[in-house]
Design an enzyme around this catalytic site. Structure first.
Site, PDB file in Angstrom:
ATOM      1  NE  ARG A 187      -2.541  -0.704   3.542  1.00  0.00           N
ATOM      2  CZ  ARG A 187      -2.650  -1.794   4.290  1.00  0.00           C
ATOM      3  NH1 ARG A 187      -3.323  -2.841   3.838  1.00  0.00           N
ATOM      4  NH2 ARG A 187      -2.103  -1.853   5.483  1.00  0.00           N
ATOM      5  N   PRO A 211       4.539 -10.333  -8.823  1.00  0.00           N
ATOM      6  CG  PRO A 211       4.871 -10.679 -11.099  1.00  0.00           C
ATOM      7  CD  PRO A 211       4.820 -11.417  -9.784  1.00  0.00           C
ATOM      8  NE  ARG A 251       8.303  -2.177  11.783  1.00  0.00           N
ATOM      9  CZ  ARG A 251       7.303  -1.412  11.366  1.00  0.00           C
ATOM     10  NH1 ARG A 251       7.552  -0.287  10.722  1.00  0.00           N
ATOM     11  NH2 ARG A 251       6.056  -1.772  11.586  1.00  0.00           N
ATOM     12  CG  HIS A 299       9.775   6.062  13.780  1.00  0.00           C
ATOM     13  ND1 HIS A 299      10.057   4.820  14.278  1.00  0.00           N
ATOM     14  CD2 HIS A 299       8.710   5.887  12.952  1.00  0.00           C
ATOM     15  CE1 HIS A 299       9.217   3.922  13.789  1.00  0.00           C
ATOM     16  NE2 HIS A 299       8.379   4.551  12.974  1.00  0.00           N
ATOM     17  CB  SER A 302       2.438   7.751  11.271  1.00  0.00           C
ATOM     18  OG  SER A 302       2.939   7.738  12.596  1.00  0.00           O
TER      19      SER A 302
END
Length: 333
Positions: A187, A211, A251, A299, A302
């Site tokens: 996503r 794919p 990560r 970090h 978000s």
């Protein structure tokens, strides 16, 4: 009882607060459950918990000391935590037998001992799927900052290095006409690709286990890993590679930072933009901080207001639903 089952009907700015505030009056003052939040949480999430007869204890002092954590979780029914806290056997044991649910305000859950939770029938909720746009935006921002040397140029201007205009001073590399490689076109990877194609790149190539039909619809090319590494001018969420510019928003553990340092010093990689490191926070004397061609953000992938509010609302809703024996919005099995 007010149980969240579908977040799509809420506008997380004003309408959530109004609806939840009006709902609070329906409940008695007696608390049925006790929840400890390891740090202050958005009002929208706080109201969801309090509107369900939950005694909410919020830690105000951050970072939360380990000894304080072990003391404050005693006797709780639910834990609202983040990536900051290691929820291991010791913490779970300290919570006591009433602990029914752990809600982590994060997509990652490596900080939680899932095996111990399964043994004790403790449900664990997390917040996947809401970080896509915020993460993609930051990835593009890191890529532009790294490739066009924006932070380096700002620092040079502040330090007095900015003198007369020089033809090649602070020249970076543009995206137009380049090959962009993405390792892991899920996503977030797809959202990054969709944004970058507007920069008139030559092509976007990617490597997954297999794919992607969605990627094919956009004209993105599936290649094997070696081809990805060899042909990418810009490499996003990937391993060390040639003279590419490297960006990691996944990560910290996917990268060997010692090798990354060497590659940056030796010119094998032109520059790197990192939003995740190992450990976090990265020690101030770490070698990566000393490199002018490495740009590190703390970090903040978000860290967009609506995204963080939605993460907190999902976490609160997961906790509430567990108490009322409803399905969690997002549960780790």
């Amino acid at each position: 009882m007010f149980v969240i089952s579908n977040l799509s009907k809420f506008n997380l700015n004003k309408s959530v607060s109004k609806r939840l505030i009006s709902t609070r009056a329906m409940f008695s003052s007696k608390s049925d459950f006790k929840v400890f939040a390891t740090q202050p949480i958005p009002t929208e999430a706080e109201l969801i918990l309090k509107s369900n007869n939950i005694e909410l204890i919020i830690n105000q002092k951050t970072p939360l000391d380990r000894r304080d954590l072990l003391e404050k979780v005693k006797g709780i029914d639910g834990l609202f935590c983040t990536l900051n806290e290691k929820i291991d056997n010791q913490v779970i044991e300290a919570c006591g037998p009433n602990l029914k649910v752990i809600g982590t305000c994060s997509v990652g859950y490596d900080h939680i001992n899932l095996d111990e939770c399964r043994k004790r029938n403790i449900q664990v909720g997390y917040t996947p799927g809401v970080l896509t746009d915020a993460s993609a935006e930051l990835a593009v921002g890191l890529l532009l900052n790294t490739s066009r040397r924006i932070s380096e140029a700002i620092a040079a201007a502040k330090s007095g290095e900015w003198a007369d205009w020089k033809i090649m001073w602070m020249c970076g590399r543009g995206l137009a006409g380049s090959n962009v490689g993405i390792f892991g076109l899920g996503r977030i990877g797809l959202a990054v690709a969709n944004r970058l194609k507007n920069f008139q790149v030559n092509k976007i190539i990617y490597h997954n286990r297999k794919p992607s039909e969605e990627a094919s619809k956009h004209g993105y090319e599936y290649v094997d890993l070696d081809t990805l590494l060899e042909n990418s001018d810009f490499l996003i969420v990937a391993c060390s590679a040639t003279s590419s510019i490297f960006v990691n928003i996944s990560r910290g553990s996917v990268v060997n930072q010692k090798d990354l340092c060497s590659a940056l010093k030796d010119g094998l990689i032109a520059a790197a933009g990192l939003d995740v490191t190992t450990p976090e926070p990265l020690p101030l004397d770490h070698e990566l901080f000393k490199l002018k061609n490495c740009y590190i953000t703390p970090h903040i992938c978000s860290a967009e207001v609506n995204t963080r509010v939605k993460m907190a609302v999902i976490t609160a809703s997961n906790i509430v639903n567990a108490f009322h024996k409803k399905p969690l919005l997002h549960q780790i099995d």
